[in-house]
Design an enzyme around this catalytic site. Structure first.
Site, PDB file in Angstrom:
ATOM      1  N   HIS A  18      63.585  17.501  71.884  1.00 41.09           N
ATOM      2  CA  HIS A  18      64.963  17.838  72.250  1.00 41.09           C
ATOM      3  C   HIS A  18      65.826  18.120  71.021  1.00 41.09           C
ATOM      4  O   HIS A  18      66.819  18.844  71.105  1.00 41.09           O
ATOM      5  CB  HIS A  18      65.586  16.722  73.097  1.00 41.09           C
ATOM      6  CG  HIS A  18      65.930  15.479  72.322  1.00 41.09           C
ATOM      7  ND1 HIS A  18      65.027  14.468  72.109  1.00 41.09           N
ATOM      8  CD2 HIS A  18      67.076  15.097  71.711  1.00 41.09           C
ATOM      9  CE1 HIS A  18      65.614  13.511  71.411  1.00 41.09           C
ATOM     10  NE2 HIS A  18      66.854  13.856  71.159  1.00 41.09           N
ATOM     11  N   LYS A  49      73.181 -10.710  46.111  1.00 39.49           N
ATOM     12  CA  LYS A  49      74.424 -10.662  45.336  1.00 39.49           C
ATOM     13  C   LYS A  49      74.226 -11.246  43.948  1.00 39.49           C
ATOM     14  O   LYS A  49      73.512 -12.228  43.772  1.00 39.49           O
ATOM     15  CB  LYS A  49      75.534 -11.428  46.048  1.00 39.49           C
ATOM     16  CG  LYS A  49      75.983 -10.821  47.358  1.00 39.49           C
ATOM     17  CD  LYS A  49      77.105 -11.658  47.956  1.00 39.49           C
ATOM     18  CE  LYS A  49      77.560 -11.077  49.295  1.00 39.49           C
ATOM     19  NZ  LYS A  49      78.660 -11.903  49.870  1.00 39.49           N
ATOM     20  N   LYS A  90      52.540   4.809  93.559  1.00 43.41           N
ATOM     21  CA  LYS A  90      52.362   3.365  93.363  1.00 43.41           C
ATOM     22  C   LYS A  90      51.363   3.081  92.243  1.00 43.41           C
ATOM     23  O   LYS A  90      50.297   3.694  92.188  1.00 43.41           O
ATOM     24  CB  LYS A  90      51.881   2.714  94.665  1.00 43.41           C
ATOM     25  CG  LYS A  90      51.715   1.196  94.554  1.00 43.41           C
ATOM     26  CD  LYS A  90      51.383   0.573  95.885  1.00 43.41           C
ATOM     27  CE  LYS A  90      51.138  -0.935  95.737  1.00 43.41           C
ATOM     28  NZ  LYS A  90      52.287  -1.656  95.184  1.00 43.41           N
ATOM     29  N   TYR A  94      62.396   1.200  80.528  1.00 45.81           N
ATOM     30  CA  TYR A  94      61.904   2.567  80.313  1.00 45.81           C
ATOM     31  C   TYR A  94      60.474   2.766  80.798  1.00 45.81           C
ATOM     32  O   TYR A  94      60.142   3.830  81.316  1.00 45.81           O
ATOM     33  CB  TYR A  94      61.991   2.943  78.830  1.00 45.81           C
ATOM     34  CG  TYR A  94      63.346   2.731  78.194  1.00 45.81           C
ATOM     35  CD1 TYR A  94      64.517   2.868  78.928  1.00 45.81           C
ATOM     36  CD2 TYR A  94      63.456   2.375  76.856  1.00 45.81           C
ATOM     37  CE1 TYR A  94      65.756   2.665  78.349  1.00 45.81           C
ATOM     38  CE2 TYR A  94      64.689   2.181  76.255  1.00 45.81           C
ATOM     39  CZ  TYR A  94      65.843   2.316  77.008  1.00 45.81           C
ATOM     40  OH  TYR A  94      67.074   2.116  76.423  1.00 45.81           O
ATOM     41  N   ARG A 142      64.546  -3.270  71.383  1.00 45.36           N
ATOM     42  CA  ARG A 142      63.894  -2.008  71.717  1.00 45.36           C
ATOM     43  C   ARG A 142      62.646  -2.253  72.564  1.00 45.36           C
ATOM     44  O   ARG A 142      62.443  -1.606  73.596  1.00 45.36           O
ATOM     45  CB  ARG A 142      63.498  -1.260  70.431  1.00 45.36           C
ATOM     46  CG  ARG A 142      62.779   0.055  70.677  1.00 45.36           C
ATOM     47  CD  ARG A 142      62.179   0.609  69.394  1.00 45.36           C
ATOM     48  NE  ARG A 142      61.567   1.913  69.609  1.00 45.36           N
ATOM     49  CZ  ARG A 142      60.350   2.125  70.119  1.00 45.36           C
ATOM     50  NH1 ARG A 142      59.608   1.066  70.455  1.00 45.36           N
ATOM     51  NH2 ARG A 142      59.890   3.349  70.270  1.00 45.36           N
ATOM     52  N   ASP A 194      72.429  14.566  70.344  1.00 44.52           N
ATOM     53  CA  ASP A 194      71.656  14.527  71.586  1.00 44.52           C
ATOM     54  C   ASP A 194      72.022  15.654  72.545  1.00 44.52           C
ATOM     55  O   ASP A 194      71.665  15.601  73.730  1.00 44.52           O
ATOM     56  CB  ASP A 194      71.838  13.182  72.293  1.00 44.52           C
ATOM     57  CG  ASP A 194      70.819  12.141  71.822  1.00 44.52           C
ATOM     58  OD1 ASP A 194      69.794  12.555  71.257  1.00 44.52           O
ATOM     59  OD2 ASP A 194      71.047  10.941  72.027  1.00 44.52           O
ATOM     60  N   TYR A 243      72.628   3.271  72.039  1.00 42.24           N
ATOM     61  CA  TYR A 243      71.987   3.199  73.349  1.00 42.24           C
ATOM     62  C   TYR A 243      71.483   1.799  73.680  1.00 42.24           C
ATOM     63  O   TYR A 243      71.358   1.445  74.859  1.00 42.24           O
ATOM     64  CB  TYR A 243      70.895   4.270  73.496  1.00 42.24           C
ATOM     65  CG  TYR A 243      69.542   4.012  72.874  1.00 42.24           C
ATOM     66  CD1 TYR A 243      68.631   3.141  73.465  1.00 42.24           C
ATOM     67  CD2 TYR A 243      69.147   4.686  71.720  1.00 42.24           C
ATOM     68  CE1 TYR A 243      67.372   2.941  72.929  1.00 42.24           C
ATOM     69  CE2 TYR A 243      67.883   4.496  71.173  1.00 42.24           C
ATOM     70  CZ  TYR A 243      66.999   3.620  71.784  1.00 42.24           C
ATOM     71  OH  TYR A 243      65.752   3.420  71.242  1.00 42.24           O
ATOM     72  N   HIS A 264      58.935   0.577  82.985  1.00 40.64           N
ATOM     73  CA  HIS A 264      58.707  -0.188  84.208  1.00 40.64           C
ATOM     74  C   HIS A 264      57.911   0.688  85.179  1.00 40.64           C
ATOM     75  O   HIS A 264      58.159   1.895  85.291  1.00 40.64           O
ATOM     76  CB  HIS A 264      60.044  -0.588  84.837  1.00 40.64           C
ATOM     77  CG  HIS A 264      59.910  -1.545  85.970  1.00 40.64           C
ATOM     78  ND1 HIS A 264      59.529  -1.134  87.244  1.00 40.64           N
ATOM     79  CD2 HIS A 264      60.094  -2.891  86.050  1.00 40.64           C
ATOM     80  CE1 HIS A 264      59.491  -2.182  88.050  1.00 40.64           C
ATOM     81  NE2 HIS A 264      59.822  -3.256  87.355  1.00 40.64           N
ATOM     82  N   ARG A 285      77.762  -7.168  62.901  1.00 44.76           N
ATOM     83  CA  ARG A 285      77.406  -7.998  61.753  1.00 44.76           C
ATOM     84  C   ARG A 285      76.630  -7.169  60.723  1.00 44.76           C
ATOM     85  O   ARG A 285      76.903  -7.246  59.517  1.00 44.76           O
ATOM     86  CB  ARG A 285      76.567  -9.188  62.219  1.00 44.76           C
ATOM     87  CG  ARG A 285      75.970 -10.014  61.089  1.00 44.76           C
ATOM     88  CD  ARG A 285      75.072 -11.122  61.625  1.00 44.76           C
ATOM     89  NE  ARG A 285      74.258 -11.677  60.557  1.00 44.76           N
ATOM     90  CZ  ARG A 285      74.644 -12.678  59.775  1.00 44.76           C
ATOM     91  NH1 ARG A 285      75.842 -13.208  59.916  1.00 44.76           N
ATOM     92  NH2 ARG A 285      73.831 -13.130  58.834  1.00 44.76           N
TER      93      ARG A 285
END
Length: 449
Positions: free
Chosen positions: A55, A353, A291, A206, A198, A26, A147, A208, A165
């Site tokens: 990026h 398994k 707004k 992200y 996510r 990053d 993140y 909002h 886990r």
């Protein structure tokens, strides 16, 4: 992770390359992360540009610049540098963006022809190594795990996904001719929670409305101040780059940080656009934000309309009603689980398994048991939707059309504000030039003051 008898080995050199890629992947982020490459840079896109700059492109250029200025031959070879870059952005993705991203014309002749062959061979034999940092196959990678945990903690959001886990249960299993990182079927819900996390972050943080309003304001300030921001600051003007040009010169780009916002605030100049940029930034600090005054849920009827065409078409329709474009902005926001409108786990790899009794060299069973990990074909899971559960979502993506008002809603601007609300409320459908059509359902429409 590697438990199969004919498993490919992981070398110490590969582990080192993975660590370097993880730490550096990053580096290429510009000011305010994705705002720079997703909102600011597209406003300076040239007609001949076929692919959007990302990026990761700057990360690769920055790595080239770093390795030119440090001693690394004691630890790495040329093909290791290529491998690190491939872990960050796959070769096919690099070529789609810019075939000569990391090569100058006079350097192409000098490049060893065996490098690409070696990295291609590594990808064929050890595909799983490319699924750790930036997993293009199914998006399950440590970048997201990093993140997700950090952003949820800083935002005070609870999340159910447990990456420890998943790491503990992950195995490298052979699927056909390729080795992939795989998980037991019992891990399905935990990994689904990862993609739900996510979606939650995008919905609550992200994308909002207030977050997007501030991003739009910073972008507008960057655009207006662009020609006044010169990098590196200690060079002659002929050697400097503007903010939008800095991404093409790593000496300049190294100076481009979040501090650009403060630089704009305190620059002394008679430039009118710079003064407008300073006014926008002052509005942010005074909480006088753009707004959100209208929002519509998008329903696809015939085909799919691209967000770019939809944004351009709606803005054109509103401007045709004598409403100035500087007073408003249209934004198309997409919420999904990371794989468009498809199940995010459709490309995940699974295993089960198998216990077996070991045999001695003479062929006799010695009574000790060993565990093998065999792949489960994805078709077994996804051809029968009820194989996992009847309660999983059927739709995985939703798009919204948002209208932001940028200026005051009083005085001489009130009439324009009333007019744009009325015109926006009248928009019920949109059809692009290819006759793809969408319908809208109003979810937010601001009341008149």
């Amino acid at each position: 992770m590697l438990d199969e008898p004919d498993k490919p080995d992981i070398t110490d050199k590969e582990i080192l390359c993975l660590e370097v890629a993880g730490l550096c992947h990053d580096l290429g982020h510009g000011p305010f992360s994705h705002l720079f490459d997703q909102l600011f840079i597209p406003k300076f896109k040239k007609p001949g540009d076929q692919k959007a700059w990302e990026h990761e492109d700057a990360t690769l250029n920055m790595l080239d610049s770093i390795f030119k200025n440090i001693t690394w031959n004691d630890y790495l070879e040329d093909e290791d540098i290529e491998f690190i870059k491939d872990l960050i952005k796959k070769p096919d993705e690099k070529e789609q963006n810019n075939p000569s991203l990391n090569e100058k014309p006079d350097e192409k002749e000098q490049k060893k022809p065996s490098l690409n062959e070696k990295t291609d061979e590594k990808e064929l034999k050890k595909h799983f190594l490319y699924e750790i940092i930036a997993n293009g196959l199914n998006k399950i990678d440590v970048d997201k795990w990093d993140y997700f945990s950090r952003d949820c903690h800083m935002l005070g959001l609870h999340h159910n996904f447990q990456c420890k886990r998943s790491i503990k249960l992950a195995r490298v299993v052979k699927h056909g001719e390729e080795w992939h990182i795989s998980y037991p079927k019992s891990e399905y819900y935990n990994l689904f929670d990862m993609f739900y996390t996510r979606y939650t972050l995008h919905r609550q943080a992200y994308h909002h409305p207030v977050a997007k309003a501030v991003e739009m304001m910073i972008t507008d300030a960057f655009v207006k101040a662009n020609k006044c921001l010169l990098f590196p600051p200690n060079e002659q003007r002929s050697n400097q780059k503007t903010l939008s040009e800095s991404k093409d010169d790593m000496k300049a780009y190294l100076w481009v940080t979040d501090d650009v916002l403060n630089q704009i605030r305190f620059l002394n100049s008679d430039d009118d656009e710079l003064k407008e940029a300073q006014q926008i930034i002052n509005r942010i600090f005074q909480r006088d934000l753009y707004k959100l005054v209208g929002e519509k849920r998008i329903k696809c009827i015939d085909g799919t309309v691209s967000p770019g065409d939809l944004k351009e078409g709606i803005e054109k329709r509103l401007k045709s009603k004598k409403i100035e474009g500087d007073f408003f902005e249209i934004m198309v926001v997409t919420f999904n689980y990371g794989n468009g409108n498809k199940n995010p786990l459709i490309n995940a790899k699974w295993y089960h398994k198998v216990k077996r009794v070991k045999e001695s060299e003479s062929g006799e069973k010695d009574g000790n048991k060993s565990t093998l990990y065999q792949n489960i074909e994805s078709s077994v899971i996804y051809e029968n939707e009820a194989y996992i559960s009847d309660m999983l979502p059927k739709t995985f993506e939703q798009k919204y059309l948002r209208l932001f008002w940028k200026t005051a809603r009083s005085g001489d601007k009130l009439r324009l504000y009333e007019k744009i609300l009325l015109e926006f409320s009248k928009i019920k459908t949109f059809q692009d030039q290819k006759r793809n059509k969408v319908e809208f359902v109003d979810t937010i429409l601001d009341r008149l003051p």
